[in-house]
Write an enzyme that holds these catalytic residues in place. Structure first.
Site, short mmCIF file in Angstrom:
data_model
loop_
_atom_site.label_atom_id
_atom_site.label_comp_id
_atom_site.label_asym_id
_atom_site.label_seq_id
_atom_site.Cartn_x
_atom_site.Cartn_y
_atom_site.Cartn_z
N SER A 193 0.85 -1.19 0.00
CA SER A 193 0.00 0.00 0.00
C SER A 193 0.89 1.24 0.00
O SER A 193 2.11 1.14 0.22
CB SER A 193 -0.92 0.01 1.23
N PRO A 194 0.30 2.44 -0.22
CA PRO A 194 1.12 3.66 -0.15
C PRO A 194 1.70 3.91 1.24
O PRO A 194 2.63 4.70 1.39
CB PRO A 194 0.13 4.77 -0.55
N LYS A 195 1.17 3.22 2.24
CA LYS A 195 1.68 3.39 3.60
C LYS A 195 3.09 2.82 3.75
O LYS A 195 3.78 3.13 4.73
CB LYS A 195 0.74 2.72 4.61
N ASP A 196 3.53 2.00 2.81
CA ASP A 196 4.93 1.55 2.81
C ASP A 196 5.87 2.75 2.77
O ASP A 196 6.89 2.79 3.48
CB ASP A 196 5.21 0.66 1.60
N ALA B 232 5.61 4.59 6.22
CA ALA B 232 6.23 3.83 7.31
C ALA B 232 7.75 3.89 7.22
O ALA B 232 8.43 4.10 8.24
CB ALA B 232 5.75 2.39 7.28
#
Length: 460
Positions: free
Chosen positions: A131-134, A137
């Site tokens: 996801s774009p949260k990679d 994070a």
């Protein structure tokens, strides 16, 4: 009469013999000794790039075959750089190297239905948490390491309050970089998310949804857990609260990576960028890069907001709630919707960072999101989650307000496999997966059917 009596004739014969021998060597050497060629090429690939002289090039071409033109300028610039060598060879350094540079996919059915080009950043192909949260994070961890808040191998734990994707990315990267992860999340989120977090080695607390003002709100609980860890630890280990909603490292990750990738992939030919907001990091970061850094002043940035979220009213009317709404009347605190990952009823630091750059907002109902998700499977073979479906509905709505042949970019956030027990279950209960194989063989719906399904009119 012998050749020795005629030196000139003798010399000519010797040169002719040498010439013929040279041709035979040139044409036949690789056939006679193929294993030597293989050994030479393997040794040559293992050696670091270096600029060879013209003499070496001529010698190599004589013994090993035709001359091959090489870009020695680029080779010399990367000489001695192991990272550059690895990237060229398709090797990345750890799971972190699989983050970013995701494809920009043309959504053919949506483009055909609107007469505009609709492109989607395939963020579900990020190789860590999918996801774009990679991106977020990784950048939050890197900033914390630079500040000494996280130290690999010290026993530190990363704490975060999340509805799923950020926690999955943090849990993956935490293990890769020598940390542990402790995730607090609402218990009304799809259960497959917490199951995945458990298998990634994270500690998971599923808690009852509560107002953000409550100490029991999942974000506040994660903050408390981090403080408790640091205060009570008998070792040097510390608890680090990632704080994705307020950390500036969130939107800065998209200024650093997502925005530049979109600019490069479109060549600057983009008329609108459409994205939802949970923390607000994606829409703010991309908007700031494209509008401020890349100077795409004509670009329209549009918020995609699910039902029950207050951000639509904030962008459209300057206030969080419509006159007919009041706090405490919704089924749940975050948003009254089955959509997960986007929609919120407060202004975060990340959203505020780019709020003035957002030009418009589109409100998307649960039914519209469900119908869009099913449409993408049937017509484009793309299986995504609820937030991606919201983005695509808003991208279509935005495209219809622009001239023909305009280009709209949106985000495909995560796979539908994380939304099976809730969002995709709802799609099944709506009957949208029935009757796909009729007597004409899964007949494609017309373009007007898409616009009708999501409550929009064609503006061709």
């Amino acid at each position: 009469m012998s050749l020795s009596d005629h030196p000139k004739a003798y010399g000519t014969a010797a040169l002719t013999a040498a010439f013929v021998a040279g041709i035979l060597v040139t044409l036949g050497f690789k056939d006679l000794y193929p294993e030597l060629e293989d050994q030479y090429q393997r040794r040559r690939r293992r050696r670091k790039p270096r600029q060879s002289s013209s003499t070496e090039s001529r010698r190599s071409s004589f013994f090993w075959g035709p001359v091959q033109l090489e870009d020695h300028e680029s080779e010399s610039s990367s000489a001695g750089s192991t990272a550059a060598d690895n990237i060229r060879d398709g090797i990345v350094d750890g799971i972190e190297g699989c983050i970013g540079n995701t494809p920009l996919v043309k959504l053919r059915s949506l483009s055909e239905a609107t007469g505009r080009t609709i492109l989607a950043k395939a963020e579900f192909l990020n190789g860590a948490g999918g996801s774009p949260k990679d991106r977020v994070a990784l950048h939050m961890i890197e900033v914390a390491e630079e500040q000494g808040l996280l130290v690999p191998g010290r026993g530190d734990t990363i704490y975060e309050g999340t509805v799923g994707s950020t926690g999955i990315s943090l849990a993956t990267l935490a293990r890769a970089r020598g940390y542990r992860a402790h995730i607090c999340m609402p218990n009304d989120q799809a259960v497959e998310k917490s199951t995945l977090l458990h298998h990634l080695g994270a500690t998971v607390e599923r808690v009852t949804p509560a107002p953000i003002t409550s100490p029991e709100h999942f974000v506040n609980l994660a903050r408390t857990r981090a403080l408790e860890h640091t205060a009570s630890s008998t070792t040097a280990s510390r608890g680090f609260f990632a704080d994705q909603f307020e950390s500036h490292a969130n939107y800065q990750a998209h200024i650093k990576t997502t925005g530049p990738e979109i600019l490069r992939q479109t060549g600057g030919n983009i008329d609108a960028f459409v994205a939802g907001a949970g923390t607000g990091g994606t829409i703010s970061g991309v908007a700031k890069y494209l509008k401020d850094s890349a100077k795409l002043t004509r670009l329209r940035v549009v918020l995609a907001d699910p039902q029950g979220s207050g951000l639509y009213n904030k962008v459209r009317h300057g206030v969080m709630y419509a006159p007919t709404e009041r706090e405490g009347t919704r089924r749940r605190q975050q948003v009254d919707t089955i959509v997960e990952g986007v929609g919120i009823n407060r202004i975060t630091e990340n959203f505020e960072a780019g709020r003035e750059l957002i030009d418009d907002a589109v409100r998307v109902t649960d039914e519209q999101a469900c119908r869009m998700a099913r449409w993408l499977v049937e017509h484009d073979g793309i299986f995504v989650g609820s937030s991606s479906a919201v983005n695509c509905v808003a991208a279509v709505a935005t495209a219809l307000t622009l001239p023909r042949d305009s280009v709209v970019v949106t985000m495909l956030c995560d796979s539908g496999t994380r939304h099976l027990s809730k969002f995709w279950k709802q799609i099944g209960e709506m009957g949208l997966e029935e009757g796909n194989d009729d007597e004409e063989g899964a007949q494609r719906e017309s373009e007007s059917d898409l616009l009708s399904a999501i409550g929009l009119k064609s503006q061709r």
